[in-house]
Design a protein around this motif. Structure first.
Motif, PDB file in Angstrom:
ATOM      1  N   THR A  17       0.838  -1.198   0.000  1.00 50.54           N
ATOM      2  CA  THR A  17       0.000   0.000   0.000  1.00 50.54           C
ATOM      3  C   THR A  17       0.872   1.246   0.000  1.00 50.54           C
ATOM      4  O   THR A  17       0.628   2.188  -0.763  1.00 50.54           O
ATOM      5  CB  THR A  17      -0.928   0.012   1.228  1.00 50.54           C
ATOM      6  N   LEU A  18       1.901   1.246   0.851  1.00 54.93           N
ATOM      7  CA  LEU A  18       2.801   2.392   0.911  1.00 54.93           C
ATOM      8  C   LEU A  18       3.493   2.601  -0.430  1.00 54.93           C
ATOM      9  O   LEU A  18       3.607   3.740  -0.897  1.00 54.93           O
ATOM     10  CB  LEU A  18       3.831   2.216   2.029  1.00 54.93           C
ATOM     11  N   LYS A  19       3.916   1.528  -1.069  1.00 53.75           N
ATOM     12  CA  LYS A  19       4.569   1.664  -2.380  1.00 53.75           C
ATOM     13  C   LYS A  19       3.612   2.309  -3.388  1.00 53.75           C
ATOM     14  O   LYS A  19       4.016   3.194  -4.153  1.00 53.75           O
ATOM     15  CB  LYS A  19       5.048   0.311  -2.898  1.00 53.75           C
ATOM     16  N   GLN A  20       2.358   1.878  -3.396  1.00 61.26           N
ATOM     17  CA  GLN A  20       1.374   2.448  -4.319  1.00 61.26           C
ATOM     18  C   GLN A  20       1.127   3.926  -4.042  1.00 61.26           C
ATOM     19  O   GLN A  20       0.994   4.729  -4.960  1.00 61.26           O
ATOM     20  CB  GLN A  20       0.049   1.689  -4.227  1.00 61.26           C
ATOM     21  N   MET A  21       1.086   4.286  -2.770  1.00 57.97           N
ATOM     22  CA  MET A  21       0.812   5.678  -2.388  1.00 57.97           C
ATOM     23  C   MET A  21       2.056   6.556  -2.482  1.00 57.97           C
ATOM     24  O   MET A  21       1.945   7.761  -2.632  1.00 57.97           O
ATOM     25  CB  MET A  21       0.258   5.723  -0.964  1.00 57.97           C
ATOM     26  N   ASN A  22       3.216   5.961  -2.338  1.00 56.34           N
ATOM     27  CA  ASN A  22       4.529   6.607  -2.278  1.00 56.34           C
ATOM     28  C   ASN A  22       4.732   7.357  -0.966  1.00 56.34           C
ATOM     29  O   ASN A  22       5.706   7.136  -0.274  1.00 56.34           O
ATOM     30  CB  ASN A  22       4.813   7.508  -3.473  1.00 56.34           C
ATOM     31  N   ALA A  64      11.043   2.695   4.824  1.00 54.98           N
ATOM     32  CA  ALA A  64      10.456   3.989   4.491  1.00 54.98           C
ATOM     33  C   ALA A  64      11.331   5.060   5.126  1.00 54.98           C
ATOM     34  O   ALA A  64      12.224   4.746   5.921  1.00 54.98           O
ATOM     35  CB  ALA A  64       9.032   4.085   5.026  1.00 54.98           C
ATOM     36  N   LYS A  65      11.067   6.309   4.769  1.00 57.65           N
ATOM     37  CA  LYS A  65      11.754   7.403   5.449  1.00 57.65           C
ATOM     38  C   LYS A  65      10.729   8.458   5.834  1.00 57.65           C
ATOM     39  O   LYS A  65       9.693   8.619   5.177  1.00 57.65           O
ATOM     40  CB  LYS A  65      12.869   7.996   4.599  1.00 57.65           C
ATOM     41  N   VAL A  66      11.009   9.157   6.910  1.00 54.98           N
ATOM     42  CA  VAL A  66      10.121  10.191   7.408  1.00 54.98           C
ATOM     43  C   VAL A  66      10.293  11.441   6.543  1.00 54.98           C
ATOM     44  O   VAL A  66      11.423  11.904   6.334  1.00 54.98           O
ATOM     45  CB  VAL A  66      10.421  10.507   8.887  1.00 54.98           C
ATOM     46  N   VAL A  67       9.179  11.960   6.026  1.00 59.67           N
ATOM     47  CA  VAL A  67       9.228  13.153   5.179  1.00 59.67           C
ATOM     48  C   VAL A  67       8.463  14.332   5.782  1.00 59.67           C
ATOM     49  O   VAL A  67       8.536  15.440   5.258  1.00 59.67           O
ATOM     50  CB  VAL A  67       8.747  12.861   3.738  1.00 59.67           C
ATOM     51  N   ARG A  68       7.723  14.090   6.858  1.00 55.89           N
ATOM     52  CA  ARG A  68       7.056  15.184   7.575  1.00 55.89           C
ATOM     53  C   ARG A  68       6.980  14.817   9.046  1.00 55.89           C
ATOM     54  O   ARG A  68       6.531  13.714   9.393  1.00 55.89           O
ATOM     55  CB  ARG A  68       5.651  15.422   7.014  1.00 55.89           C
ATOM     56  N   GLU A  69       7.420  15.733   9.885  1.00 55.43           N
ATOM     57  CA  GLU A  69       7.401  15.502  11.327  1.00 55.43           C
ATOM     58  C   GLU A  69       5.987  15.611  11.879  1.00 55.43           C
ATOM     59  O   GLU A  69       5.050  16.003  11.179  1.00 55.43           O
ATOM     60  CB  GLU A  69       8.361  16.465  12.021  1.00 55.43           C
ATOM     61  N   ALA A  70       5.854  15.300  13.148  1.00 57.60           N
ATOM     62  CA  ALA A  70       4.561  15.184  13.814  1.00 57.60           C
ATOM     63  C   ALA A  70       3.664  16.404  13.619  1.00 57.60           C
ATOM     64  O   ALA A  70       4.099  17.546  13.729  1.00 57.60           O
ATOM     65  CB  ALA A  70       4.775  14.935  15.296  1.00 57.60           C
ATOM     66  N   GLU A 101       7.620   8.036   3.457  1.00 54.92           N
ATOM     67  CA  GLU A 101       7.744   7.793   2.024  1.00 54.92           C
ATOM     68  C   GLU A 101       8.351   6.412   1.805  1.00 54.92           C
ATOM     69  O   GLU A 101       9.313   6.041   2.478  1.00 54.92           O
ATOM     70  CB  GLU A 101       8.637   8.866   1.401  1.00 54.92           C
ATOM     71  N   TYR A 102       7.793   5.702   0.859  1.00 56.07           N
ATOM     72  CA  TYR A 102       8.314   4.384   0.484  1.00 56.07           C
ATOM     73  C   TYR A 102       9.749   4.502  -0.006  1.00 56.07           C
ATOM     74  O   TYR A 102      10.073   5.394  -0.792  1.00 56.07           O
ATOM     75  CB  TYR A 102       7.427   3.784  -0.617  1.00 56.07           C
ATOM     76  N   VAL A 103      10.604   3.579   0.447  1.00 56.99           N
ATOM     77  CA  VAL A 103      11.982   3.493  -0.048  1.00 56.99           C
ATOM     78  C   VAL A 103      12.173   2.202  -0.821  1.00 56.99           C
ATOM     79  O   VAL A 103      12.554   2.222  -1.981  1.00 56.99           O
ATOM     80  CB  VAL A 103      13.011   3.608   1.099  1.00 56.99           C
ATOM     81  N   ARG A 104      11.885   1.069  -0.181  1.00 59.79           N
ATOM     82  CA  ARG A 104      12.036  -0.215  -0.877  1.00 59.79           C
ATOM     83  C   ARG A 104      11.456  -1.360  -0.064  1.00 59.79           C
ATOM     84  O   ARG A 104      11.333  -1.273   1.139  1.00 59.79           O
ATOM     85  CB  ARG A 104      13.499  -0.498  -1.197  1.00 59.79           C
ATOM     86  N   HIS A 105      11.143  -2.425  -0.786  1.00 58.44           N
ATOM     87  CA  HIS A 105      10.799  -3.693  -0.152  1.00 58.44           C
ATOM     88  C   HIS A 105      12.096  -4.365   0.294  1.00 58.44           C
ATOM     89  O   HIS A 105      13.156  -4.125  -0.294  1.00 58.44           O
ATOM     90  CB  HIS A 105      10.094  -4.622  -1.150  1.00 58.44           C
TER      91      HIS A 105
END
Length: 152
Positions: A17-22, A64-70, A101-105
Motif C-alpha cells: 500500500t505504501l509503495k502504491q501511495m509513495n 520507508a523514510k520520514v518526510v514530515r514531522e509530527a 515515504e516508500y523506499v524499498r521492499h
C-alpha cells in the motif's frame, strides 16, 4: 538521523500500500509512549523499518523514510473514524501522525529469526511485554537486520 520500526497489520496497511501511495500519513497511534516518541523524537530523514504484524509472515518487510514531522492526527476529530477520540481537543490535540515515504521492499526478516539473533537481543521488538507500534532501532540493529535480508 535515527532509525525506527513501525508496526502495521498488512490487512489494514501494508508495504505494498505504501509503495502504491509513495507517501502516506502514519495515523492511528493511540498509545501515549509511542505518541511521545513520534511527537518528540521522529524527525524528517529518519529511516523506518516497516514491520508486518498479526499476519502469516510476521517480520520486517521494507524501508520507508520520514518526510514530515509530527502534526495533529485529523482522524481523532472524525466521529466516523476508528481513530476518533471524543476527548481530544482541536485547540490542544492529543494525537499526532507523521508522513513517511516508500523506499524499498526487503526480503522478509521474520520475528523468529530476529529473536534467534544474539546481536538483536536488546531490540525493543523482542523484549517481553513490549507491544508498541513505534520503536527505536539502534544503528547496529538496523545494519544487522539489513544484513539478515541477504540484500546488503
Amino acid at each position: 538521523m535515527a532509525y525506527w520500526l513501525f508496526k502495521t497489520e498488512p490487512d489494514t496497511f501494508s508495504i505494498d500500500t505504501l509503495k502504491q501511495m509513495n507517501v502516506a500519513c502514519w495515523e492511528g497511534v493511540r498509545n501515549y509512549q509511542a505518541r511521545n516518541m513520534m511527537r518528540d523524537e521522529v524527525k524528517v530523514g529518519d529511516q523506518v523499518f516497516i514491520y508486518h504484524s498479526s499476519c502469516k509472515d510476521i517480520g520486517v518487510v521494507g524501508i520507508a523514510k520520514v518526510v514530515r514531522e509530527a502534526y495533529p492526527d485529523h482522524f481523532q476529530f472524525d466521529p466516523d473514524s476508528p481513530y476518533f477520540d471524543p476527548k481530544s481537543d482541536p485547540a490542544n490535540p492529543r494525537w499526532v501522525m507523521v508522513d513517511i515515504e516508500y523506499v524499498r521492499h526487503l526480503r522478509l526478516v521474520t520475528l523468529k529469526r530476529i529473536k534467534a539473533n544474539d546481536a538483536l537481543h536488546e531490540m525493543p521488538l523482542v523484549q517481553r511485554g513490549n507491544r508498541l507500534s513505534i520503536m527505536p532501532v539502534t544503528e547496529q540493529q538496523w545494519q544487522e537486520v539489513l544484513r539478515m535480508t541477504g540484500q546488503f
